[in-house]
Write a protein that holds these residues in place. Structure first.
Motif, PDB file in Angstrom:
ATOM      1  N   SER A  58       0.828  -1.212   0.000  1.00  0.00           N
ATOM      2  CA  SER A  58       0.000   0.000   0.000  1.00  0.00           C
ATOM      3  C   SER A  58       0.863   1.262   0.000  1.00  0.00           C
ATOM      4  O   SER A  58       0.424   2.330  -0.444  1.00  0.00           O
ATOM      5  N   LEU A  59       2.110   1.136   0.482  1.00  0.00           N
ATOM      6  CA  LEU A  59       3.051   2.266   0.473  1.00  0.00           C
ATOM      7  C   LEU A  59       3.875   2.309  -0.816  1.00  0.00           C
ATOM      8  O   LEU A  59       4.764   3.154  -0.960  1.00  0.00           O
ATOM      9  N   GLY A  60       3.589   1.394  -1.740  1.00  0.00           N
ATOM     10  CA  GLY A  60       4.259   1.414  -3.036  1.00  0.00           C
ATOM     11  C   GLY A  60       5.485   0.530  -3.148  1.00  0.00           C
ATOM     12  O   GLY A  60       6.254   0.637  -4.104  1.00  0.00           O
ATOM     13  N   TYR A  61       5.668  -0.354  -2.183  1.00  0.00           N
ATOM     14  CA  TYR A  61       6.824  -1.259  -2.203  1.00  0.00           C
ATOM     15  C   TYR A  61       6.461  -2.595  -2.841  1.00  0.00           C
ATOM     16  O   TYR A  61       5.309  -3.029  -2.762  1.00  0.00           O
ATOM     17  N   ALA A  62       7.463  -3.232  -3.444  1.00  0.00           N
ATOM     18  CA  ALA A  62       7.318  -4.635  -3.855  1.00  0.00           C
ATOM     19  C   ALA A  62       7.655  -5.480  -2.629  1.00  0.00           C
ATOM     20  O   ALA A  62       8.710  -5.286  -2.009  1.00  0.00           O
ATOM     21  N   ALA A  63       6.762  -6.382  -2.248  1.00  0.00           N
ATOM     22  CA  ALA A  63       6.950  -7.175  -1.028  1.00  0.00           C
ATOM     23  C   ALA A  63       7.325  -8.611  -1.383  1.00  0.00           C
ATOM     24  O   ALA A  63       6.678  -9.244  -2.219  1.00  0.00           O
ATOM     25  N   PHE A  64       8.355  -9.104  -0.718  1.00  0.00           N
ATOM     26  CA  PHE A  64       8.834 -10.477  -0.925  1.00  0.00           C
ATOM     27  C   PHE A  64       8.793 -11.196   0.422  1.00  0.00           C
ATOM     28  O   PHE A  64       9.401 -10.753   1.391  1.00  0.00           O
ATOM     29  N   ARG A  65       8.044 -12.322   0.458  1.00  0.00           N
ATOM     30  CA  ARG A  65       7.848 -13.087   1.689  1.00  0.00           C
ATOM     31  C   ARG A  65       8.360 -14.508   1.488  1.00  0.00           C
ATOM     32  O   ARG A  65       7.617 -15.374   1.036  1.00  0.00           O
ATOM     33  N   PRO A  66       9.609 -14.783   1.815  1.00  0.00           N
ATOM     34  CA  PRO A  66      10.096 -16.165   1.676  1.00  0.00           C
ATOM     35  C   PRO A  66       9.613 -17.070   2.799  1.00  0.00           C
ATOM     36  O   PRO A  66       9.338 -16.612   3.910  1.00  0.00           O
ATOM     37  N   ASN A  67       9.514 -18.356   2.491  1.00  0.00           N
ATOM     38  CA  ASN A  67       9.374 -19.373   3.531  1.00  0.00           C
ATOM     39  C   ASN A  67      10.764 -19.762   3.989  1.00  0.00           C
ATOM     40  O   ASN A  67      11.679 -19.934   3.167  1.00  0.00           O
ATOM     41  N   PHE A  68      10.930 -19.911   5.304  1.00  0.00           N
ATOM     42  CA  PHE A  68      12.220 -20.346   5.824  1.00  0.00           C
ATOM     43  C   PHE A  68      12.448 -21.833   5.526  1.00  0.00           C
ATOM     44  O   PHE A  68      11.536 -22.549   5.123  1.00  0.00           O
ATOM     45  N   ARG A  69      13.662 -22.278   5.757  1.00  0.00           N
ATOM     46  CA  ARG A  69      14.067 -23.664   5.460  1.00  0.00           C
ATOM     47  C   ARG A  69      13.133 -24.675   6.116  1.00  0.00           C
ATOM     48  O   ARG A  69      12.802 -24.547   7.287  1.00  0.00           O
ATOM     49  N   GLY A  70      12.715 -25.662   5.308  1.00  0.00           N
ATOM     50  CA  GLY A  70      11.844 -26.713   5.810  1.00  0.00           C
ATOM     51  C   GLY A  70      10.372 -26.339   5.837  1.00  0.00           C
ATOM     52  O   GLY A  70       9.537 -27.123   6.289  1.00  0.00           O
ATOM     53  N   VAL A  71      10.027 -25.146   5.358  1.00  0.00           N
ATOM     54  CA  VAL A  71       8.624 -24.695   5.336  1.00  0.00           C
ATOM     55  C   VAL A  71       8.158 -24.604   3.891  1.00  0.00           C
ATOM     56  O   VAL A  71       8.855 -24.039   3.045  1.00  0.00           O
ATOM     57  N   GLY A  72       6.961 -25.135   3.612  1.00  0.00           N
ATOM     58  CA  GLY A  72       6.429 -25.073   2.244  1.00  0.00           C
ATOM     59  C   GLY A  72       7.384 -25.739   1.276  1.00  0.00           C
ATOM     60  O   GLY A  72       7.873 -26.848   1.514  1.00  0.00           O
ATOM     61  N   GLY A  73       7.691 -25.065   0.183  1.00  0.00           N
ATOM     62  CA  GLY A  73       8.590 -25.630  -0.821  1.00  0.00           C
ATOM     63  C   GLY A  73      10.051 -25.271  -0.611  1.00  0.00           C
ATOM     64  O   GLY A  73      10.893 -25.556  -1.470  1.00  0.00           O
ATOM     65  N   THR A  74      10.395 -24.627   0.510  1.00  0.00           N
ATOM     66  CA  THR A  74      11.784 -24.228   0.744  1.00  0.00           C
ATOM     67  C   THR A  74      12.602 -25.413   1.235  1.00  0.00           C
ATOM     68  O   THR A  74      12.218 -26.092   2.184  1.00  0.00           O
ATOM     69  N   GLU A  75      13.719 -25.636   0.565  1.00  0.00           N
ATOM     70  CA  GLU A  75      14.589 -26.766   0.899  1.00  0.00           C
ATOM     71  C   GLU A  75      15.516 -26.417   2.061  1.00  0.00           C
ATOM     72  O   GLU A  75      15.666 -25.249   2.423  1.00  0.00           O
ATOM     73  N   GLY A  76      16.124 -27.452   2.624  1.00  0.00           N
ATOM     74  CA  GLY A  76      17.045 -27.256   3.740  1.00  0.00           C
ATOM     75  C   GLY A  76      16.349 -27.507   5.071  1.00  0.00           C
ATOM     76  O   GLY A  76      15.159 -27.789   5.136  1.00  0.00           O
ATOM     77  N   GLU A  77      17.129 -27.406   6.146  1.00  0.00           N
ATOM     78  CA  GLU A  77      16.616 -27.651   7.495  1.00  0.00           C
ATOM     79  C   GLU A  77      16.793 -26.409   8.346  1.00  0.00           C
ATOM     80  O   GLU A  77      17.717 -25.618   8.118  1.00  0.00           O
ATOM     81  N   HIS A  78      15.911 -26.269   9.340  1.00  0.00           N
ATOM     82  CA  HIS A  78      15.962 -25.123  10.252  1.00  0.00           C
ATOM     83  C   HIS A  78      17.380 -24.937  10.798  1.00  0.00           C
ATOM     84  O   HIS A  78      18.028 -25.899  11.202  1.00  0.00           O
ATOM     85  N   ASP A  79      17.875 -23.676  10.792  1.00  0.00           N
ATOM     86  CA  ASP A  79      19.277 -23.420  11.131  1.00  0.00           C
ATOM     87  C   ASP A  79      19.431 -22.336  12.196  1.00  0.00           C
ATOM     88  O   ASP A  79      20.441 -21.631  12.226  1.00  0.00           O
ATOM     89  N   GLU A  80      18.406 -22.182  13.058  1.00  0.00           N
ATOM     90  CA  GLU A  80      18.506 -21.279  14.218  1.00  0.00           C
ATOM     91  C   GLU A  80      18.799 -19.822  13.844  1.00  0.00           C
ATOM     92  O   GLU A  80      19.322 -19.065  14.657  1.00  0.00           O
ATOM     93  N   GLY A  81      18.502 -19.431  12.598  1.00  0.00           N
ATOM     94  CA  GLY A  81      18.691 -18.044  12.200  1.00  0.00           C
ATOM     95  C   GLY A  81      19.909 -17.793  11.326  1.00  0.00           C
ATOM     96  O   GLY A  81      19.983 -16.788  10.631  1.00  0.00           O
ATOM     97  N   ARG A  82      20.875 -18.723  11.340  1.00  0.00           N
ATOM     98  CA  ARG A  82      22.089 -18.510  10.543  1.00  0.00           C
ATOM     99  C   ARG A  82      21.798 -18.670   9.051  1.00  0.00           C
ATOM    100  O   ARG A  82      21.970 -17.730   8.262  1.00  0.00           O
ATOM    101  N   GLY A  83      21.371 -19.879   8.652  1.00  0.00           N
ATOM    102  CA  GLY A  83      21.046 -20.122   7.245  1.00  0.00           C
ATOM    103  C   GLY A  83      19.870 -19.284   6.784  1.00  0.00           C
ATOM    104  O   GLY A  83      19.800 -18.864   5.623  1.00  0.00           O
TER     105      GLY A  83
END
Length: 212
Positions: A58-83
């Motif tokens: 609404s403020l005119g920005y393009a918004a990008f919302r990734p899924n973190f590792r292991g969520v939805g189609g995102t590959e990899g495993e949860h990495d405590e914030g590092r990855g």
């Protein structure tokens, strides 16, 4: 301003990253939005993450919302914030490729806010600081059932929003992090960690701050 939700896949450091993109025509900036902890069911469809994305569109920005590792189609495993921080920066690179080298807003909720403090530090170190941060329900200090969060320092103009009735991340945790940084914290009365029935206040606070 409106933009349809579009699902895109970004190549990340350990595989595919599943992203929801909302890109208005001629965006004035890029908003990168990080969702809450995957172990608690966090995903890019989370209501706070959705509210952040819609507010920035609404403020005119393009918004990008990734899924973190292991969520939805995102590959990899949860990495405590590092990855997760590496992945956020990979998505930001793709966002710039699609939209141009625009000002960048980093926004996050809970564990996602913690990750964004790390991403912001990396951007400063690379000589490309973010325009501004928006942190909601920031994971800081000892969080019950989770772990200790050593949340990074952030700039003075960071918008920090927290629920006064948050029992998951007690306000005292956020005060302890914000105090040495001289960082104001906006407390929302009656709001729990997930801002039930208070989501519109997140939108209002950000919109007012951005227009002044």
């Amino acid at each position: 301003m409106k933009a349809p939700e579009e699902k895109i896949v970004v190549d990340g450091p350990v595989g595919k990253i599943d992203v929801i993109m909302e890109r208005p025509d001629a965006p004035r900036g890029i908003a990168l939005i990080a969702h809450p902890h995957p172990m608690g069911g966090g995903a890019n469809t989370n209501k706070v993450a959705y509210t952040l994305a819609r507010t920035f569109v609404s403020l005119g920005y393009a918004a990008f919302r990734p899924n973190f590792r292991g969520v939805g189609g995102t590959e990899g495993e949860h990495d405590e914030g590092r990855g997760e921080t590496d992945d956020l920066l990979a998505v930001l690179d793709e966002a710039k490729r699609r939209c141009g080298d625009l000002p960048v807003a980093l926004a996050g909720f809970s564990f996602g806010a913690y990750c964004q403090t790390r991403a912001a530090k990396r951007l400063v170190e690379a000589g490309h600081p973010a325009q501004r941060l928006v942190l909601v329900g920031t994971a800081a200090g000892h969080v019950e059932g989770s772990r200790q969060y050593d949340t990074e320092a952030v700039p003075h103009d960071t918008i920090v929003i927290h629920g006064a009735d948050d029992t998951l991340v007690p306000p005292a945790n956020v005060y302890a992090w914000a105090l040495p940084l001289d960082l104001p914290v906006i407390m929302v009365p009656g709001a729990d960690h997930f801002f039930h029935r208070r989501l519109h206040l997140i939108r209002d606070i950000i919109t007012r701050a951005w227009r002044h």
